[in-house]
Design an enzyme around this catalytic site. Structure first.
Site: not given
Ligand code: GLC
Length: 629
Positions: A303, A499
């Site tokens: 991530d 988030e």
């Molecule tokens: C974010 C998220 C993830 C996402 C990634 C790219 O922090 O946790 O779900 O796909 O970054 O944007």
């Protein structure tokens, strides 16, 4: 070797010479990896044998679109993947400028000696939500309320068409999290509190990828976030999931097992920890369980800057990179400072702390998906799909999903459906606000109130449905209501978030503005219908008796007409709760079967014809008036 010398080596391009040239296809002079008639595995091996260590390291490196000084940088560092972080869009933010941007990056990637195409990832988590004008579908919690896997597959297909029309070929979706504590800011990204719901909705993968990768508008899907992101203590985003292995496997693993069985092309690792150990460093769960036990043959991506968190300090180190890659992560979503990342990864490989076999395994996985997607044959945007972005057909599908996602929780004295001739007063901050009804991950990462994109607000939908739109009066705050109205409809709830910004560790009730508006409506004596636009259940027990009806609309996206379809009875609600509805916030976590007395149980939902319980719920038939529980 110092990083600066190392970088000079890379940048000057005098990387280690590739291994001896290998076969050409049938003596055509064309290298075997370029021959689409050969088996993918053979093409991968041929290409791998031609790649330098720097080529291989570049394939494992994903960068944010704004980071390269120019697309040409991509070629210098052999970058294998680019992404748009939430809300990261070209200017102007239109489908065609996205396609131009994609093609520009791809041209740079193809200019390298081996011409390996890059793959571009974006979060199209409820439609192609970074793109202005795209169709925004209900967020997953609303799709969970539909209990309709076939609908979710159709939404996946429509999303894949819009994503393909902008060039993007990799979608960081579906989120298969199982949300166990509604305080979590990502509850709305979950299909619900039970693993069987997320498992059922892995049809999104088939919608995105097609029955197999590489068909028309086929987009690589991502099962995320592996594993247990929805089970953290206190619903803290990126927190710690403290469960026995048996409970982790029972609650959070099944959707990923089904995703693997459906051929999901990638898996994204969760920021969260399991019993104190960061997922991004878990060789057991990533390699032993996901890759070996479940047989996952795609590639694992980290991530956003998650590798940096492994040692609890800012920034990434060689040691963290080794831990993550050796755990089984194949591609690093770096996403910034990629020259430093590449230098450190090169050092870890040169020092033998990451075996070449691990680098080759990661490359085989990544290249296999690129070949299967057809990127070597069709590296540029298929512009025949660009016109599908925000198309009428996709908006109709989204409206169908909105209708089916509405959950009717109370309907005293059959306040709903409204007569189309009724004189209705509409109030609330989310009645006339595309941004609020779309929630987070909408044009920007966090989303925002206001006219953020094209679509239909709930109020517009109501006026279109009413026989005389002038009899549908609106004031955000309820000012002007009097006893002459047949009903008041208050569209209230949560402002957009994403988030950890959406974690609610304290109260989970309505905000002061909504409460003041509702008090004004109550004082008029007019029957009040509440439409709750929120990413999760809210603490409404104390107010419920003031309301004649309560409709959970979740986060419907751009097609607010679907809410009006239910309000005016053009569609009798069929939605069922995908999560247990608390009596009070201090009950969290509250889930089906835990013995806590809910306000409305998992699976609960009324219709206009009769009370309905959901499959496997304890709800008994209730009077059509819904009553208060
Ligand atoms: C974010 C998220 C993830 C996402 C990634 C790219 O922090 O946790 O779900 O796909 O970054 O944007």
């Amino acid at each position: 070797m110092r990083v600066s010398i190392l970088l000079a080596t890379i940048v000057s391009g005098c990387a280690l010479a590739p291994s001896p040239a290998t076969a050409t296809a049938g003596g055509t002079g064309k290298p075997a990896y370029r021959d689409a008639s050969l088996p993918v595995a053979q093409r991968v091996e041929d290409l791998l044998a031609r790649m330098t260590v720097d080529d291989k390291i570049g394939q494992m490196t994903q960068v944010e679109r704004t980071e390269p000084a120019s697309p040409a940088d991509l070629a210098q560092y052999r970058i294998g993947s680019v992404l748009s972080g939430g809300g990261s869009a070209p200017t102007p933010n239109t489908a065609s400028s996205w396609a131009d941007m994609y093609d520009s990056f791809q041209s740079a990637a193809l200019s390298t000696p081996l011409g390996i195409p890059m793959i571009y990832g974006a979060d199209a988590v409820h439609g192609h939500n970074n793109v202005r004008g795209a169709t925004l579908f209900p967020h997953n919690i609303g799709l969970g309320a539909t209990r309709d896997p076939a609908l979710v597959r159709r939404i996946g297909r429509a999303t894949a068409e819009e994503v393909s029309g902008t060039g993007v070929d990799w979608d960081f979706a579906p989120c298969l999290c199982v949300a166990r504590n509604d305080r979590w800011g990502r509850t709305y990204e979950s299909f619900g509190e039970k693993p069987e719901l997320a498992t059922a909705m892995t049809t999104m993968i088939t919608g995105l990828q097609g029955q197999s990768l590489g068909g028309s508008a086929s987009v690589l899907a991502t099962a995320k976030h592996y594993v247990g992101d929805g089970g953290t203590t206190g619903g803290k985003d990126q927190g710690d999931t403290r469960l026995s292995e048996a409970r982790l496997r029972a609650l959070h693993l099944p959707p990923f097992k089904d995703a693997v069985a459906k051929g999901v092309g990638s898996v994204m690792v969760s920021y969260s920890s399991w019993n104190g150990a960061r997922m991004h460093g878990s060789h057991y769960l990533i390699t032993d369980v996901l890759k070996k036990e479940l047989g996952f043959k795609g590639f694992v991506v980290s991530d956003w800057a998650a590798i940096d968190q492994l040692d609890g300090q800012k920034d990434f180190t060689g040691a963290e990179i080794s831990t993550a890659i050796n755990a089984g992560i194949d591609m690093a979503m770096v996403p910034y400072e990629y020259p430093r990342f590449i230098g450190l990864l090169r050092e870890e490989v040169a020092a033998g702390r990451i075996p070449m076999s691990r680098i080759d395994d990661a490359n085989r996985r990544i290249l296999t998906k690129k070949f299967e997607l057809g990127l070597f044959e069709h590296p540029f945007t298929d512009r025949s799909w660009t016109s599908t972005v925000g198309s009428a057909a996709h908006r109709q599908l989204a409206r169908e999903a909105v209708r089916k996602s509405q959950v009717l929780l109370k309907n005293a004295s059959a306040a709903l459906p409204l007569r189309k001739s009724a004189k209705v007063f509409v109030a609330g901050k989310s009645a006339s606000d595309i941004g609020n009804q779309s929630g987070g991950w909408s044009i920007t990462w966090q989303g925002a109130g206001g006219a953020i994109t094209e679509g239909t607000t709930v109020l517009q939908g109501m006026r279109a449905a009413a026989s005389d739109p002038s009899r549908v009066v609106y004031d955000r705050y309820g000012v002007g209501i009097d006893g002459s109205y047949d009903a008041a409809v208050a569209v209230v709830g949560e402002r957009p978030y994403a988030e950890f910004e959406g974690d609610r560790q304290d109260g989970m009730g309505l905000d002061a503005e909504d409460l003041a508006t509702l008090a004004r409506l109550k004082a008029s004596g007019v029957p009040v219908v509440v439409v709750l636009v929120s990413g999760r259940p809210l603490d409404v027990s104390a107010r419920l008796s003031d309301w004649k009806a309560l409709l959970a609309a979740w986060l419907p996206g751009t097609e607010g007409g679907g809410v009006a379809d239910v309000l005016y009875g053009d569609y009798s609600p069929t939605g069922k709760l995908p999560v247990t509805w608390m009596r009070s916030a201090d009950q969290q976590p509250i889930n089906d079967g835990d013995g806590k007395p809910s306000l409305f149980p998992y699976g609960y939902g009324l219709s206009y014809g009769r009370a309905r319980g959901g499959v496997g719920t304890h709800v008994t038939a209730v009077a059509n008036d819904g009553g208060t529980r």
